[in-house]
Design an enzyme around this catalytic site. Structure first.
Site, PDB file in Angstrom:
ATOM      1  N   THR A 130       0.349  17.520  25.564  1.00 28.75           N
ATOM      2  CA  THR A 130       0.124  17.615  27.012  1.00 28.75           C
ATOM      3  C   THR A 130       1.281  17.018  27.806  1.00 28.75           C
ATOM      4  O   THR A 130       1.988  16.132  27.303  1.00 28.75           O
ATOM      5  CB  THR A 130      -1.179  16.859  27.358  1.00 28.75           C
ATOM      6  OG1 THR A 130      -1.277  16.736  28.763  1.00 28.75           O
ATOM      7  CG2 THR A 130      -1.195  15.457  26.758  1.00 28.75           C
ATOM      8  N   ASP A 131       1.420  17.451  29.047  1.00 27.78           N
ATOM      9  CA  ASP A 131       2.438  16.846  29.925  1.00 27.78           C
ATOM     10  C   ASP A 131       2.074  15.413  30.317  1.00 27.78           C
ATOM     11  O   ASP A 131       2.926  14.670  30.811  1.00 27.78           O
ATOM     12  CB  ASP A 131       2.662  17.714  31.179  1.00 27.78           C
ATOM     13  CG  ASP A 131       1.412  17.921  32.031  1.00 27.78           C
ATOM     14  OD1 ASP A 131       0.330  17.450  31.643  1.00 27.78           O
ATOM     15  OD2 ASP A 131       1.531  18.572  33.090  1.00 27.78           O
ATOM     16  N   GLU A 132       0.795  15.029  30.108  1.00 27.76           N
ATOM     17  CA  GLU A 132       0.356  13.701  30.558  1.00 27.76           C
ATOM     18  C   GLU A 132       1.059  12.561  29.804  1.00 27.76           C
ATOM     19  O   GLU A 132       1.046  11.424  30.257  1.00 27.76           O
ATOM     20  CB  GLU A 132      -1.160  13.550  30.411  1.00 27.76           C
ATOM     21  CG  GLU A 132      -1.907  14.597  31.199  1.00 27.76           C
ATOM     22  CD  GLU A 132      -3.353  14.255  31.500  1.00 27.76           C
ATOM     23  OE1 GLU A 132      -3.771  13.108  31.270  1.00 27.76           O
ATOM     24  OE2 GLU A 132      -4.074  15.150  31.962  1.00 27.76           O
ATOM     25  N   TYR A 179      -6.540   8.700  27.000  1.00 28.63           N
ATOM     26  CA  TYR A 179      -6.314  10.068  26.477  1.00 28.63           C
ATOM     27  C   TYR A 179      -4.836  10.309  26.248  1.00 28.63           C
ATOM     28  O   TYR A 179      -4.421  10.708  25.150  1.00 28.63           O
ATOM     29  CB  TYR A 179      -6.888  11.110  27.454  1.00 28.63           C
ATOM     30  CG  TYR A 179      -6.338  12.512  27.235  1.00 28.63           C
ATOM     31  CD1 TYR A 179      -6.628  13.234  26.079  1.00 28.63           C
ATOM     32  CD2 TYR A 179      -5.494  13.123  28.178  1.00 28.63           C
ATOM     33  CE1 TYR A 179      -6.116  14.519  25.868  1.00 28.63           C
ATOM     34  CE2 TYR A 179      -4.977  14.398  27.977  1.00 28.63           C
ATOM     35  CZ  TYR A 179      -5.286  15.079  26.816  1.00 28.63           C
ATOM     36  OH  TYR A 179      -4.780  16.339  26.611  1.00 28.63           O
ATOM     37  N   LYS A 183      -2.633  10.913  22.810  1.00 27.27           N
ATOM     38  CA  LYS A 183      -1.828  12.127  22.576  1.00 27.27           C
ATOM     39  C   LYS A 183      -0.367  11.738  22.325  1.00 27.27           C
ATOM     40  O   LYS A 183       0.296  12.298  21.444  1.00 27.27           O
ATOM     41  CB  LYS A 183      -1.918  13.090  23.766  1.00 27.27           C
ATOM     42  CG  LYS A 183      -3.249  13.790  23.950  1.00 27.27           C
ATOM     43  CD  LYS A 183      -3.635  14.739  22.824  1.00 27.27           C
ATOM     44  CE  LYS A 183      -2.795  15.988  22.740  1.00 27.27           C
ATOM     45  NZ  LYS A 183      -3.322  16.939  21.723  1.00 27.27           N
TER      46      LYS A 183
HETATM   47  P1  NAD Z   1     -11.326  21.216  24.428  1.00 25.04           P
HETATM   48  O1  NAD Z   1     -11.891  19.850  24.660  1.00 25.04           O
HETATM   49  O2  NAD Z   1     -11.842  22.353  25.222  1.00 25.04           O
HETATM   50  O3  NAD Z   1     -11.503  21.609  22.879  1.00 25.04           O
HETATM   51  C1  NAD Z   1     -11.245  20.721  21.851  1.00 25.04           C
HETATM   52  C2  NAD Z   1     -11.791  21.327  20.552  1.00 25.04           C
HETATM   53  O4  NAD Z   1     -11.479  20.412  19.481  1.00 25.04           O
HETATM   54  C3  NAD Z   1     -13.304  21.517  20.542  1.00 25.04           C
HETATM   55  O5  NAD Z   1     -13.634  22.776  20.001  1.00 25.04           O
HETATM   56  C4  NAD Z   1     -13.814  20.400  19.647  1.00 25.04           C
HETATM   57  O6  NAD Z   1     -15.014  20.711  18.970  1.00 25.04           O
HETATM   58  C5  NAD Z   1     -12.648  20.228  18.686  1.00 25.04           C
HETATM   59  N1  NAD Z   1     -12.600  18.874  18.094  1.00 25.04           N
HETATM   60  C6  NAD Z   1     -12.668  17.699  18.757  1.00 25.04           C
HETATM   61  N2  NAD Z   1     -12.614  16.686  17.864  1.00 25.04           N
HETATM   62  C7  NAD Z   1     -12.490  17.236  16.640  1.00 25.04           C
HETATM   63  C8  NAD Z   1     -12.368  16.708  15.337  1.00 25.04           C
HETATM   64  N3  NAD Z   1     -12.382  15.385  15.104  1.00 25.04           N
HETATM   65  N4  NAD Z   1     -12.225  17.570  14.301  1.00 25.04           N
HETATM   66  C9  NAD Z   1     -12.217  18.919  14.498  1.00 25.04           C
HETATM   67  N5  NAD Z   1     -12.354  19.460  15.723  1.00 25.04           N
HETATM   68  C10 NAD Z   1     -12.478  18.644  16.774  1.00 25.04           C
HETATM   69  O7  NAD Z   1      -9.755  21.046  24.586  1.00 25.04           O
HETATM   70  P2  NAD Z   1      -8.682  22.029  25.267  1.00 25.04           P
HETATM   71  O8  NAD Z   1      -8.676  21.791  26.722  1.00 25.04           O
HETATM   72  O9  NAD Z   1      -8.855  23.380  24.740  1.00 25.04           O
HETATM   73  O10 NAD Z   1      -7.328  21.400  24.672  1.00 25.04           O
HETATM   74  C11 NAD Z   1      -6.847  21.793  23.400  1.00 25.04           C
HETATM   75  C12 NAD Z   1      -5.569  21.035  23.087  1.00 25.04           C
HETATM   76  O11 NAD Z   1      -4.589  21.324  24.083  1.00 25.04           O
HETATM   77  C13 NAD Z   1      -5.732  19.520  23.079  1.00 25.04           C
HETATM   78  O12 NAD Z   1      -4.942  19.007  22.049  1.00 25.04           O
HETATM   79  C14 NAD Z   1      -5.213  19.078  24.444  1.00 25.04           C
HETATM   80  O13 NAD Z   1      -4.681  17.780  24.372  1.00 25.04           O
HETATM   81  C15 NAD Z   1      -4.125  20.113  24.682  1.00 25.04           C
HETATM   82  N6  NAD Z   1      -3.830  20.421  26.093  1.00 25.04           N
HETATM   83  C16 NAD Z   1      -4.852  20.775  26.949  1.00 25.04           C
HETATM   84  C17 NAD Z   1      -4.546  21.135  28.261  1.00 25.04           C
HETATM   85  C18 NAD Z   1      -5.612  21.564  29.247  1.00 25.04           C
HETATM   86  O14 NAD Z   1      -5.313  21.768  30.429  1.00 25.04           O
HETATM   87  N7  NAD Z   1      -6.851  21.755  28.827  1.00 25.04           N
HETATM   88  C19 NAD Z   1      -3.208  21.105  28.698  1.00 25.04           C
HETATM   89  C20 NAD Z   1      -2.204  20.723  27.793  1.00 25.04           C
HETATM   90  C21 NAD Z   1      -2.537  20.399  26.491  1.00 25.04           C
HETATM   91  O1  DAU Z   2      -2.038  18.082  32.368  1.00 24.43           O
HETATM   92  C1  DAU Z   2      -2.667  18.542  31.217  1.00 24.43           C
HETATM   93  C2  DAU Z   2      -4.060  17.957  31.115  1.00 24.43           C
HETATM   94  O2  DAU Z   2      -4.855  18.609  32.091  1.00 24.43           O
HETATM   95  C3  DAU Z   2      -4.671  18.101  29.736  1.00 24.43           C
HETATM   96  O3  DAU Z   2      -3.901  17.383  28.822  1.00 24.43           O
HETATM   97  C4  DAU Z   2      -6.117  17.583  29.726  1.00 24.43           C
HETATM   98  O4  DAU Z   2      -6.695  17.817  28.462  1.00 24.43           O
HETATM   99  C5  DAU Z   2      -6.886  18.330  30.787  1.00 24.43           C
HETATM  100  O5  DAU Z   2      -8.210  17.830  30.857  1.00 24.43           O
HETATM  101  C6  DAU Z   2      -6.206  18.197  32.153  1.00 24.43           C
HETATM  102  O6  DAU Z   2      -6.280  16.837  32.634  1.00 24.43           O
HETATM  103  P1  DAU Z   2      -6.637  16.490  34.159  1.00 24.43           P
HETATM  104  O7  DAU Z   2      -7.182  15.124  34.210  1.00 24.43           O
HETATM  105  O8  DAU Z   2      -5.499  16.811  35.061  1.00 24.43           O
HETATM  106  O9  DAU Z   2      -7.794  17.607  34.428  1.00 24.43           O
HETATM  107  P2  DAU Z   2      -9.203  17.518  35.194  1.00 24.43           P
HETATM  108  O10 DAU Z   2      -9.706  18.910  35.302  1.00 24.43           O
HETATM  109  O11 DAU Z   2     -10.095  16.476  34.642  1.00 24.43           O
HETATM  110  O12 DAU Z   2      -8.768  17.037  36.664  1.00 24.43           O
HETATM  111  C7  DAU Z   2      -7.847  17.753  37.461  1.00 24.43           C
HETATM  112  C8  DAU Z   2      -7.624  16.969  38.742  1.00 24.43           C
HETATM  113  O13 DAU Z   2      -8.823  17.000  39.522  1.00 24.43           O
HETATM  114  C9  DAU Z   2      -7.326  15.504  38.516  1.00 24.43           C
HETATM  115  O14 DAU Z   2      -6.382  15.061  39.487  1.00 24.43           O
HETATM  116  C10 DAU Z   2      -8.647  14.797  38.727  1.00 24.43           C
HETATM  117  C11 DAU Z   2      -9.329  15.682  39.753  1.00 24.43           C
HETATM  118  N1  DAU Z   2     -10.807  15.748  39.654  1.00 24.43           N
HETATM  119  C12 DAU Z   2     -11.360  16.097  38.458  1.00 24.43           C
HETATM  120  C13 DAU Z   2     -12.721  16.195  38.300  1.00 24.43           C
HETATM  121  C14 DAU Z   2     -13.325  16.557  36.956  1.00 24.43           C
HETATM  122  C15 DAU Z   2     -11.617  15.533  40.770  1.00 24.43           C
HETATM  123  O15 DAU Z   2     -11.107  15.256  41.885  1.00 24.43           O
HETATM  124  N2  DAU Z   2     -12.959  15.607  40.615  1.00 24.43           N
HETATM  125  C16 DAU Z   2     -13.567  15.922  39.428  1.00 24.43           C
HETATM  126  O16 DAU Z   2     -14.822  15.972  39.349  1.00 24.43           O
END
Ligand code: NAD
Ligand code: DAU
Length: 373
Positions: A130-132, A179, A183
């Site tokens: 992730t970019d975080e 988180y 990562k």
């Molecule tokens: P998600 O939470 O929707 O899905 C995670 C999946 O991993 C689920 O299916 C869960 O059952 C599985 N999982 C969790 N723990 C596990 C374990 N111990 N063993 C096997 N499976 C397990 O996540 P996502 O949003 O699809 O993100 C996927 C990946 O991409 C993550 O590594 C996250 O850090 C990265 N990522 C997410 C975002 C975003 O915006 N969602 C952005 C950048 C990177």
């Molecule tokens: O940047 C990549 C990341 O983006 C991934 O690595 C993470 O897995 C993914 O969850 C996401 O993280 P964020 O924290 O940015 O996403 P989230 O949807 O939780 O929140 C987006 C923005 O909105 C953040 O600034 C917090 C805000 N927010 C979120 C929720 C859930 C609110 O204001 N209210 C809310 O209820």
């Protein structure tokens, strides 16, 4: 190739599994997922019966299980997405994040190292991050400036940057949340396995994804569902934080490209040059949901409810993905306006999916599906 995709029942993982299963009938795709609350096999209904797809319920922390699976399936590629992914949960329960994100990644790395045993030709360990991990950027231009980049994704009406710095691959890691700290730690382990044992690794760091099948704890699906049901929209702090949004299928396409063409030991940032303040995105969501449901546009603005800010809330994320564009020719395919319209429509058209998730019924899908088998 025989490829393990971890976390394939989650949001991004399900799009990656679908793309690989459909595009590469000659590959065997093994989806390894523990099915935590975030895993939902209904996300893969359309491909679950394909002959080149197999689901294995397994915890990535189970080193013996993963090692045996690699032997049994003669695995030559791992695309690793499984993780605990929600920042708010990590603030409440950091242990689970360290366990899955750090120890789980280490277990996969160690299994791949032992099974491949130095025979790395044609093998690849691809870690999705992730970019975080880079921390937070400053809002040097709170009113927005014209950004130095333009891509298909960002060339719509909005197209702004809120600061003059961007996350590049050379930046040092400065994670703030449990988180992102977990990562970051997993990214370091992946690089260490390349530098120490020569494991053929590649790492990518992506910005916020949006699109179908995202668990409704994250901003976009949560708010679409709340607007539909006229429930309050909990905006953290002043809603001024900036995120850089990418359509999930564009991320999946980048993963496909990098898995096949990315250079070993490299890092690539993935993003859409598409910065939005949370409050602006929330207004777009309200207008879009209202319009699609036949309500007067903006009628639901009064659902906006400012609540206590997230602890340690990162101010601004903005990815510079020009290396990936320059070296591998990747570009996002969708303009944000198009992507958000598609996304809102999908959630409104798939209310049953949403209801099963919010009611907890989706957890029974696996048990029902495998009952008697
Ligand atoms: P998600 O939470 O929707 O899905 C995670 C999946 O991993 C689920 O299916 C869960 O059952 C599985 N999982 C969790 N723990 C596990 C374990 N111990 N063993 C096997 N499976 C397990 O996540 P996502 O949003 O699809 O993100 C996927 C990946 O991409 C993550 O590594 C996250 O850090 C990265 N990522 C997410 C975002 C975003 O915006 N969602 C952005 C950048 C990177
Ligand atoms: O940047 C990549 C990341 O983006 C991934 O690595 C993470 O897995 C993914 O969850 C996401 O993280 P964020 O924290 O940015 O996403 P989230 O949807 O939780 O929140 C987006 C923005 O909105 C953040 O600034 C917090 C805000 N927010 C979120 C929720 C859930 C609110 O204001 N209210 C809310 O209820």
């Amino acid at each position: 190739m025989n490829i393990i995709i971890t976390g394939g029942a989650g949001f991004i993982g399900s799009h990656v599994v679908r793309l690989f299963v459909n595009k590469y009938p000659q590959y065997k795709i093994i989806n390894v997922d523990k099915l935590t609350y975030a895993g939902n096999l209904a996300n893969l209904k359309d491909i679950e019966d394909k002959p080149n797809y197999k689901f294995v319920r397994m915890d990535i922390c189970d080193f013996d299980g993963i090692y045996k699976l690699m032997q049994d399936e003669k695995v030559d590629g791992i695309i690793h997405l499984a993780a605990e992914s929600h920042v708010d949960r990590s603030i409440k329960d950091p242990f689970t994040f360290a366990q899955t994100n750090v120890m789980g990644t280490l277990s996969l790395l160690q299994a791949a190292k032992l099974y491949w045993d130095g025979n790395y030709e044609g093998r690849r360990f691809y870690h999705i991050s992730t970019d975080e991990v880079y921390g937070a950027l400053e809002m040097t231009h709170p009113e927005g400036i014209k950004p130095p980049f333009s891509t298909k994704a960002s060339s719509g009406e909005h197209h702004m940057a809120y600061g003059d710095k961007f996350f590049t691959e050379e930046l040092k890691y400065q994670p703030h949340s449990p988180y992102s700290a977990a990562k970051a730690s997993s990214d370091h382990f992946v690089r260490a396995f390349h530098d120490t044992y020569g494991l053929p690794t590649v790492v990518t760091n992506c910005s916020n994804n949006y699109g179908p099948y995202q668990f409704p704890e994250k901003l976009i699906p949560l708010f679409i569902n709340n607007i539909r049901h006229r429930k309050p929209l909990p905006v953290y702090g002043k809603g001024e934080n900036v995120r850089d949004w990418l359509y999930v299928e564009d991320h999946a396409r980048a993963i496909d490209l990098i898995f096949h063409k990315g250079k070993i030991a490299e890092t690539y940032n993935i993003g859409g040059f598409n910065e939005w303040k949370n409050i602006d995105i929330i207004r777009v969501l309200i207008n879009t949901v209202d319009r699609l449901l036949g309500r007067p546009e903006g009628a639901d603005m009064d659902l906006i409810t400012y609540v206590t800010d997230r602890a340690g809330h990162d101010m601004r994320y903005a990815i510079d993905s020009s290396k990936l564009q320059r070296e591998l020719g990747w570009e996002p395919s969708l303009q944000f306006e198009e992507g958000i319209e598609k996304t809102v429509r999908w959630y409104l058209d798939n209310q049953e999916w949403m209801d099963r998730v919010t009611s907890g019924d989706y957890m029974k899908y696996y048990e029902d599906m495998y009952a008697g088998r």
